[in-house]
Design a protein around this motif. Structure first.
Motif, PDB file in Angstrom:
ATOM      1  N   HIS A 139       0.870  -1.182   0.000  1.00  0.00           N
ATOM      2  CA  HIS A 139       0.000   0.000   0.000  1.00  0.00           C
ATOM      3  C   HIS A 139       0.910   1.237   0.000  1.00  0.00           C
ATOM      4  CE1 HIS A 139      -3.265   2.651   0.653  1.00  0.00           C
ATOM      5  NE2 HIS A 139      -3.956   1.952   1.531  1.00  0.00           N
ATOM      6  N   LYS A 140       0.744   2.069  -1.033  1.00  0.00           N
ATOM      7  CA  LYS A 140       1.595   3.273  -1.107  1.00  0.00           C
ATOM      8  C   LYS A 140       1.068   4.422  -0.252  1.00  0.00           C
ATOM      9  CE  LYS A 140       3.762   2.528  -5.607  1.00  0.00           C
ATOM     10  NZ  LYS A 140       3.828   2.969  -7.026  1.00  0.00           N
ATOM     11  N   HIS A 141      -0.144   4.265   0.265  1.00  0.00           N
ATOM     12  CA  HIS A 141      -0.771   5.300   1.103  1.00  0.00           C
ATOM     13  C   HIS A 141      -0.848   6.663   0.408  1.00  0.00           C
ATOM     14  CE1 HIS A 141      -1.299   2.720   4.572  1.00  0.00           C
ATOM     15  NE2 HIS A 141      -0.095   2.255   4.332  1.00  0.00           N
ATOM     16  N   VAL A 142      -1.105   6.605  -0.888  1.00  0.00           N
ATOM     17  CA  VAL A 142      -1.353   7.842  -1.635  1.00  0.00           C
ATOM     18  C   VAL A 142      -2.736   7.732  -2.274  1.00  0.00           C
ATOM     19  CG1 VAL A 142       1.062   8.363  -2.101  1.00  0.00           C
ATOM     20  CG2 VAL A 142      -0.182   6.904  -3.700  1.00  0.00           C
ATOM     21  N   ALA A 143      -3.522   6.727  -1.817  1.00  0.00           N
ATOM     22  CA  ALA A 143      -4.758   6.333  -2.484  1.00  0.00           C
ATOM     23  C   ALA A 143      -5.916   7.279  -2.200  1.00  0.00           C
ATOM     24  CB  ALA A 143      -5.120   4.905  -2.087  1.00  0.00           C
ATOM     25  N   GLU A 144      -5.967   8.366  -2.917  1.00  0.00           N
ATOM     26  CA  GLU A 144      -7.060   9.321  -2.676  1.00  0.00           C
ATOM     27  C   GLU A 144      -8.399   8.841  -3.227  1.00  0.00           C
ATOM     28  OE1 GLU A 144      -5.261  11.361  -6.480  1.00  0.00           O
ATOM     29  OE2 GLU A 144      -4.523  10.040  -4.913  1.00  0.00           O
ATOM     30  N   HIS A 145      -8.362   7.769  -4.050  1.00  0.00           N
ATOM     31  CA  HIS A 145      -9.609   7.269  -4.642  1.00  0.00           C
ATOM     32  C   HIS A 145     -10.171   6.054  -3.921  1.00  0.00           C
ATOM     33  CE1 HIS A 145      -9.490   9.911  -8.146  1.00  0.00           C
ATOM     34  NE2 HIS A 145      -8.187   9.727  -8.137  1.00  0.00           N
ATOM     35  N   LEU A 146      -9.499   5.575  -2.872  1.00  0.00           N
ATOM     36  CA  LEU A 146      -9.926   4.351  -2.202  1.00  0.00           C
ATOM     37  C   LEU A 146     -11.023   4.637  -1.174  1.00  0.00           C
ATOM     38  CD1 LEU A 146      -9.388   1.308  -2.083  1.00  0.00           C
ATOM     39  CD2 LEU A 146      -7.756   1.750  -0.259  1.00  0.00           C
ATOM     40  N   ARG A 147     -12.222   4.097  -1.453  1.00  0.00           N
ATOM     41  CA  ARG A 147     -13.365   4.333  -0.569  1.00  0.00           C
ATOM     42  C   ARG A 147     -13.618   3.162   0.374  1.00  0.00           C
ATOM     43  NH1 ARG A 147     -17.462   4.010  -3.456  1.00  0.00           N
ATOM     44  NH2 ARG A 147     -16.861   4.404  -5.603  1.00  0.00           N
ATOM     45  N   TYR A 148     -12.729   2.164   0.393  1.00  0.00           N
ATOM     46  CA  TYR A 148     -12.918   0.977   1.229  1.00  0.00           C
ATOM     47  C   TYR A 148     -11.679   0.762   2.101  1.00  0.00           C
ATOM     48  CZ  TYR A 148     -16.762  -0.098  -1.978  1.00  0.00           C
ATOM     49  OH  TYR A 148     -17.912  -0.055  -2.725  1.00  0.00           O
ATOM     50  N   PRO A 149     -11.875   0.176   3.288  1.00  0.00           N
ATOM     51  CA  PRO A 149     -10.702  -0.099   4.135  1.00  0.00           C
ATOM     52  C   PRO A 149      -9.910  -1.290   3.613  1.00  0.00           C
ATOM     53  CG  PRO A 149     -12.685  -0.958   5.170  1.00  0.00           C
ATOM     54  CD  PRO A 149     -13.148  -0.238   3.931  1.00  0.00           C
ATOM     55  N   VAL A 150      -8.620  -1.298   3.885  1.00  0.00           N
ATOM     56  CA  VAL A 150      -7.781  -2.449   3.562  1.00  0.00           C
ATOM     57  C   VAL A 150      -7.690  -3.291   4.834  1.00  0.00           C
ATOM     58  CG1 VAL A 150      -5.501  -3.214   2.772  1.00  0.00           C
ATOM     59  CG2 VAL A 150      -6.485  -1.080   1.893  1.00  0.00           C
ATOM     60  N   THR A 151      -8.339  -4.459   4.820  1.00  0.00           N
ATOM     61  CA  THR A 151      -8.445  -5.281   6.029  1.00  0.00           C
ATOM     62  C   THR A 151      -7.118  -5.959   6.363  1.00  0.00           C
ATOM     63  OG1 THR A 151     -10.753  -5.692   5.481  1.00  0.00           O
ATOM     64  CG2 THR A 151      -9.769  -7.150   7.110  1.00  0.00           C
TER      65      THR A 151
END
Ligand code: IMP
Ligand code: MG
Length: 183
Positions: A139-151
């Motif tokens: 995960h690059k943690h730049v994901a401004e488009h991610l609307r779901y959590p990464v479990t």
């Protein structure tokens, strides 16, 4: 590590550094497998890999899970040969695959913008799974488009272009047993 300059798999292509070596990846994949085993005590589990990038991670991961499961794949591509996201996401999957009532664990190689995953999660959640979660290796943690959590997450990734262990640059380097950043 400078060992990569001598790696015949690289065809002389310079690699900046090894970000995650094979031993470190294997250790983390064992932990993730154990976490999946614990997380799903009952019900049907479908591990759904995003092609092509997840194929090696998924192959190693499912062999660390000690419970029944099924495996299937979807194709979602937002990258061509370019190194930056085009913003376009194309999905190809088998519409006959039964998702209803199953635990779905979506396995992704790396989350960059998060566009691919968000689009796919939107589509999959309409199919009434019992649960729907994301397991990403990086995960690059730049994901401004991610609307779901990464479990479930393998590693935080540097914001560099990475190859190996399934990750490609123009379809090359997927077979590296380690993850390296490209020059
Ligand atoms: P996103 O939709 O922008 O999150 O893009 C995710 C997809 O882009 C991943 O599944 C990869 O196929 C590709 N990708 C993103 N970052 C990298 C990278 O550093 N190296 C190789 N592929 C990448
Ligand atoms: Mg790719």
């Amino acid at each position: 590590m400078n060992a990569t300059t001598a790696d015949p798999r690289l065809d002389g292509r310079p690699v900046k550094r090894i970000a995650f070596d094979a031993e470190r990846i294997a250790a983390r994949v064992r932990e993730l497998g154990a976490e999946i085993t614990r997380r799903y005590p009952d019900g049907e589990l479908l591990v759904l890999g995003l092609l092509k990038g997840s194929f090696i991670f998924l192959g190693d991961l499912v062999r660390q899970v000690r419970r029944p499961l099924q495996v299937d794949f979807v194709v979602a591509s937002s990258y061509g040969d370019a190194r930056s996201s085009s913003g376009h996401v194309r999905l190809v999957y088998d519409p006959e695959t039964t998702l209803e009532g199953k635990h779905i664990l979506l396995v992704e190689d790396i989350i960059d913008s998060g566009r691919t995953l968000t689009r796919l999660m939107d589509v999959l959640s309409e199919r009434r799974p019992r649960s729907l979660d994301i397991c990403a290796l990086l995960h690059k943690h730049v994901a401004e488009h991610l609307r779901y959590p990464v479990t479930l997450l393998g590693f935080d990734a540097p914001d560099e272009f990475l190859v190996g262990y399934g990750l490609d640059h123009a379809e090359n380097f997927r077979h590296l047993p380690y993850i390296a950043s490209l020059q």
